[in-house]
Write a protein that holds these residues in place. Structure first.
Motif, PDB file in Angstrom:
ATOM      1  N   LEU A  70     -64.298  73.297  36.595  1.00  0.00           N
ATOM      2  CA  LEU A  70     -63.828  72.972  37.066  1.00  0.00           C
ATOM      3  C   LEU A  70     -64.603  73.428  38.023  1.00  0.00           C
ATOM      4  O   LEU A  70     -64.680  72.881  39.611  1.00  0.00           O
ATOM      5  CB  LEU A  70     -62.501  74.425  37.317  1.00  0.00           C
ATOM      6  N   ALA A  71     -65.659  74.065  37.776  1.00  0.00           N
ATOM      7  CA  ALA A  71     -66.861  74.177  39.272  1.00  0.00           C
ATOM      8  C   ALA A  71     -67.733  73.257  39.052  1.00  0.00           C
ATOM      9  O   ALA A  71     -67.842  72.394  40.220  1.00  0.00           O
ATOM     10  CB  ALA A  71     -67.634  75.640  38.880  1.00  0.00           C
ATOM     11  N   THR A  72     -67.936  72.165  37.920  1.00  0.00           N
ATOM     12  CA  THR A  72     -69.151  71.574  38.612  1.00  0.00           C
ATOM     13  C   THR A  72     -68.032  70.186  38.485  1.00  0.00           C
ATOM     14  O   THR A  72     -68.681  69.516  39.865  1.00  0.00           O
ATOM     15  CB  THR A  72     -68.934  71.198  37.059  1.00  0.00           C
ATOM     16  N   GLY A  73     -66.789  69.952  38.621  1.00  0.00           N
ATOM     17  CA  GLY A  73     -65.813  69.282  39.916  1.00  0.00           C
ATOM     18  C   GLY A  73     -65.914  68.773  41.179  1.00  0.00           C
ATOM     19  O   GLY A  73     -66.268  68.416  41.570  1.00  0.00           O
ATOM     20  N   GLU A  74     -65.919  70.787  41.546  1.00  0.00           N
ATOM     21  CA  GLU A  74     -65.961  70.906  42.829  1.00  0.00           C
ATOM     22  C   GLU A  74     -67.288  70.439  43.366  1.00  0.00           C
ATOM     23  O   GLU A  74     -67.718  70.098  44.454  1.00  0.00           O
ATOM     24  CB  GLU A  74     -65.763  72.711  43.382  1.00  0.00           C
ATOM     25  N   ALA A  75     -68.780  70.804  42.903  1.00  0.00           N
ATOM     26  CA  ALA A  75     -69.804  70.355  42.672  1.00  0.00           C
ATOM     27  C   ALA A  75     -70.347  69.054  42.693  1.00  0.00           C
ATOM     28  O   ALA A  75     -70.620  68.513  43.933  1.00  0.00           O
ATOM     29  CB  ALA A  75     -70.846  70.984  42.092  1.00  0.00           C
ATOM     30  N   SER A 132     -58.120  59.367  47.732  1.00  0.00           N
ATOM     31  CA  SER A 132     -56.784  57.639  47.092  1.00  0.00           C
ATOM     32  C   SER A 132     -57.219  58.100  45.834  1.00  0.00           C
ATOM     33  O   SER A 132     -55.604  57.737  45.202  1.00  0.00           O
ATOM     34  CB  SER A 132     -57.207  56.792  47.579  1.00  0.00           C
ATOM     35  N   THR A 133     -57.845  58.322  44.688  1.00  0.00           N
ATOM     36  CA  THR A 133     -57.867  57.905  43.132  1.00  0.00           C
ATOM     37  C   THR A 133     -58.372  59.962  43.245  1.00  0.00           C
ATOM     38  O   THR A 133     -58.667  60.740  43.435  1.00  0.00           O
ATOM     39  CB  THR A 133     -58.345  57.297  42.518  1.00  0.00           C
ATOM     40  N   THR A 134     -56.595  60.605  42.203  1.00  0.00           N
ATOM     41  CA  THR A 134     -57.107  61.791  41.716  1.00  0.00           C
ATOM     42  C   THR A 134     -57.117  61.576  39.952  1.00  0.00           C
ATOM     43  O   THR A 134     -56.141  61.324  39.350  1.00  0.00           O
ATOM     44  CB  THR A 134     -56.263  63.503  41.948  1.00  0.00           C
ATOM     45  N   VAL A 135     -57.446  62.719  39.854  1.00  0.00           N
ATOM     46  CA  VAL A 135     -57.470  63.398  38.297  1.00  0.00           C
ATOM     47  C   VAL A 135     -57.016  64.828  38.057  1.00  0.00           C
ATOM     48  O   VAL A 135     -57.391  65.597  39.002  1.00  0.00           O
ATOM     49  CB  VAL A 135     -58.660  63.603  37.334  1.00  0.00           C
ATOM     50  N   ASP A 136     -56.113  65.038  37.404  1.00  0.00           N
ATOM     51  CA  ASP A 136     -55.553  66.341  36.515  1.00  0.00           C
ATOM     52  C   ASP A 136     -56.575  67.106  36.137  1.00  0.00           C
ATOM     53  O   ASP A 136     -57.193  67.251  34.924  1.00  0.00           O
ATOM     54  CB  ASP A 136     -54.471  66.858  35.695  1.00  0.00           C
ATOM     55  N   LEU A 137     -57.102  67.532  36.739  1.00  0.00           N
ATOM     56  CA  LEU A 137     -58.576  68.099  36.415  1.00  0.00           C
ATOM     57  C   LEU A 137     -58.340  69.739  35.227  1.00  0.00           C
ATOM     58  O   LEU A 137     -58.957  70.061  34.570  1.00  0.00           O
ATOM     59  CB  LEU A 137     -59.698  68.443  36.905  1.00  0.00           C
ATOM     60  N   MET A 138     -56.869  69.895  35.733  1.00  0.00           N
ATOM     61  CA  MET A 138     -56.679  71.151  35.202  1.00  0.00           C
ATOM     62  C   MET A 138     -55.657  71.300  33.008  1.00  0.00           C
ATOM     63  O   MET A 138     -56.449  72.150  32.637  1.00  0.00           O
ATOM     64  CB  MET A 138     -55.497  71.775  36.013  1.00  0.00           C
ATOM     65  N   ALA A 156     -70.853  68.634  31.130  1.00  0.00           N
ATOM     66  CA  ALA A 156     -69.778  66.539  31.153  1.00  0.00           C
ATOM     67  C   ALA A 156     -68.319  66.038  31.607  1.00  0.00           C
ATOM     68  O   ALA A 156     -68.280  65.057  31.702  1.00  0.00           O
ATOM     69  CB  ALA A 156     -70.581  66.098  30.474  1.00  0.00           C
ATOM     70  N   LEU A 157     -67.678  66.775  30.819  1.00  0.00           N
ATOM     71  CA  LEU A 157     -66.324  66.013  31.398  1.00  0.00           C
ATOM     72  C   LEU A 157     -65.843  65.688  32.490  1.00  0.00           C
ATOM     73  O   LEU A 157     -65.003  65.207  32.930  1.00  0.00           O
ATOM     74  CB  LEU A 157     -65.357  67.184  30.976  1.00  0.00           C
ATOM     75  N   PRO A 158     -66.210  66.480  33.274  1.00  0.00           N
ATOM     76  CA  PRO A 158     -65.432  66.744  35.060  1.00  0.00           C
ATOM     77  C   PRO A 158     -66.451  65.284  35.219  1.00  0.00           C
ATOM     78  O   PRO A 158     -65.935  64.861  36.383  1.00  0.00           O
ATOM     79  CB  PRO A 158     -65.668  68.115  35.870  1.00  0.00           C
ATOM     80  N   ALA A 159     -67.775  65.376  35.563  1.00  0.00           N
ATOM     81  CA  ALA A 159     -68.884  63.850  35.882  1.00  0.00           C
ATOM     82  C   ALA A 159     -67.870  62.861  35.116  1.00  0.00           C
ATOM     83  O   ALA A 159     -67.421  61.858  35.613  1.00  0.00           O
ATOM     84  CB  ALA A 159     -70.222  64.275  35.783  1.00  0.00           C
ATOM     85  N   LEU A 206     -72.705  78.621  42.539  1.00  0.00           N
ATOM     86  CA  LEU A 206     -72.132  79.298  41.433  1.00  0.00           C
ATOM     87  C   LEU A 206     -72.206  79.182  39.797  1.00  0.00           C
ATOM     88  O   LEU A 206     -72.174  79.909  38.803  1.00  0.00           O
ATOM     89  CB  LEU A 206     -70.409  79.149  40.960  1.00  0.00           C
ATOM     90  N   LEU A 207     -72.408  77.940  39.672  1.00  0.00           N
ATOM     91  CA  LEU A 207     -73.424  76.995  38.232  1.00  0.00           C
ATOM     92  C   LEU A 207     -74.081  77.839  37.959  1.00  0.00           C
ATOM     93  O   LEU A 207     -74.760  78.521  36.998  1.00  0.00           O
ATOM     94  CB  LEU A 207     -73.146  75.867  38.361  1.00  0.00           C
ATOM     95  N   LEU A 208     -75.203  78.045  39.298  1.00  0.00           N
ATOM     96  CA  LEU A 208     -76.582  78.687  38.683  1.00  0.00           C
ATOM     97  C   LEU A 208     -76.515  79.711  38.668  1.00  0.00           C
ATOM     98  O   LEU A 208     -76.922  80.613  37.566  1.00  0.00           O
ATOM     99  CB  LEU A 208     -77.493  78.699  40.436  1.00  0.00           C
TER     100      LEU A 208
END
Length: 351
Positions: free
Chosen positions: A59-64, A85-91, A209-212, A338-340
């Motif tokens: 989740l934090a990677t997605g935010e970053a 305009s385009t979204t993904v269910d990251l949860m 890697a998945l959120p990327a 946060l990832l650091l």
């Protein structure tokens, strides 16, 4: 410079905030339906707790990546790198990763015949062996079903599923290597690090890697984030090896030095053998319940004298530093920080 104590507090607060959201999402993605006993067993460890570190990394990677303020955007409708305009269910992706983690824990406990996990009886003890095997298998397949629900573009979904499948394969390969190492005395540091990468680190790599992939980042960014997860995941396991010897039993929640007593290979013992230490003679028993604190103290003193514990600590720190450098592909923002901090926390935690 942030102190380890302040860093740990910040990480645990951030993890706690996301853990609450992940915990709310788990019953939505994995409801208890017929046959109830199977799904109760499947949910058992998920409901028992856990830090949710891997979902937090995801989740934090997605935010970053998208440069949004942490916790300001609904994870169920998370913007891609192309914009809102385009979204993904990251949860859904975060829950999928945690479901995989739970599947591996159930099967690990069966293989080791462990009695406890997260302070409760292991699934095969709370239910029975057959139900536990089926619960693990159910979680494995459900993880892929859940990943299909993110709403990402089809090519991104296929790539995400490929990462998830490859991760599960490598976890099994790593577990097999770990078992084979128990009967060997010639394991090299390189072989041990390969095993740790497959058994432990690949799920951290997938989490980063998945959120990327799902959010549409370029391949160089995906690769860098995967490398971050591999590095910090290996460091995490190496540090666990150190903590098993150096943290009091009451804090560990198990007998200190149990890995040594059970003749499990660690980077510490692999290095010690290379220095000529007869590792098997460091303790006189193979019964975790029979070993004394004095025996463990003497063993630790020997491993310190050979530099083996320092060697493991240095290797973990090198891996974390390399992993942190990979995050330069991300924008400089609060989520990247946060990832650091997570990377440092994984090797600084006092347990």
């Amino acid at each position: 410079m942030t102190s380890p104590e302040a860093r740990e507090k910040a990480v645990l607060e951030a993890v706690g905030e996301r853990r609450e959201l992940v915990n709310e999402a788990i019953p939505e993605e994995l409801p208890i339906t017929r046959p109830e006993r199977l799904y109760e067993a499947s949910r058992y460890l998920l409901d028992a707790g856990g830090k949710r570190l891997r979902p937090t990394v995801l989740l934090a990677t997605g935010e970053a990546l998208t440069d949004v303020e942490p916790l300001s955007t609904p994870y169920r409708e998370f913007p891609t790198v192309e914009g809102p305009s385009t979204t993904v269910d990251l949860m859904a992706a975060a829950v999928s990763v945690e479901v995989i983690q739970s599947f591996t824990l159930i099967h690990d406990d069966i293989m080791d015949d462990d009695d406890l996990r997260r302070g409760v009886p292991a699934v095969h003890k709370a239910y029975d062996l057959e139900t536990a095997i089926l619960a693990g298998d159910t979680l494995y397949s459900k993880a892929f079903e859940i990943m299909l629900e993110t709403g990402a573009e089809s090519d991104r979904t296929v790539q995400a599923l490929h990462i998830l499948a490859n991760t599960c394969t490598q976890i099994c390969e790593g577990q097999s290597l770990d078992v084979s190492f128990e009967s060997r005395e010639d394991v090299t540091p390189e072989e041990y690090l390969e095993m740790v990468e497959q058994k432990t680190a690949v799920l951290y790599a997938a989490s980063a890697a998945l959120p990327a992939i799902l959010l549409g980042a370029d391949q160089d960014t995906v690769d860098a984030l995967y490398g971050y997860g591999l590095d910090v995941g290996r460091a995490f396991q190496i540090q666990d090896d150190v903590l098993d010897l150096t943290v009091p039993s009451e804090k560990l929640g198990k007998q200190r030095g149990s890995d040594l007593v059970e003749n499990k290979q660690t980077l510490i013992t692999v290095h010690a053998r290379e220095q000529g230490v007869d590792v098997e003679s460091l303790v006189d028993t193979t019964d975790v319940n029979a070993v004394t604190e004095a025996e463990i103290d003497d063993a630790v003193a020997t491993l310190e004298d050979t530099g083996s514990i320092s060697y493991a600590n240095d290797k973990a720190r090198d891996l974390v530093d390399r992993g942190k450098n990979r995050l330069e592909v991300l924008p400089d923002n609060e989520a990247r920080e946060l990832l650091l901090q997570v990377a440092d926390y994984l090797i600084e935690r006092g347990y």
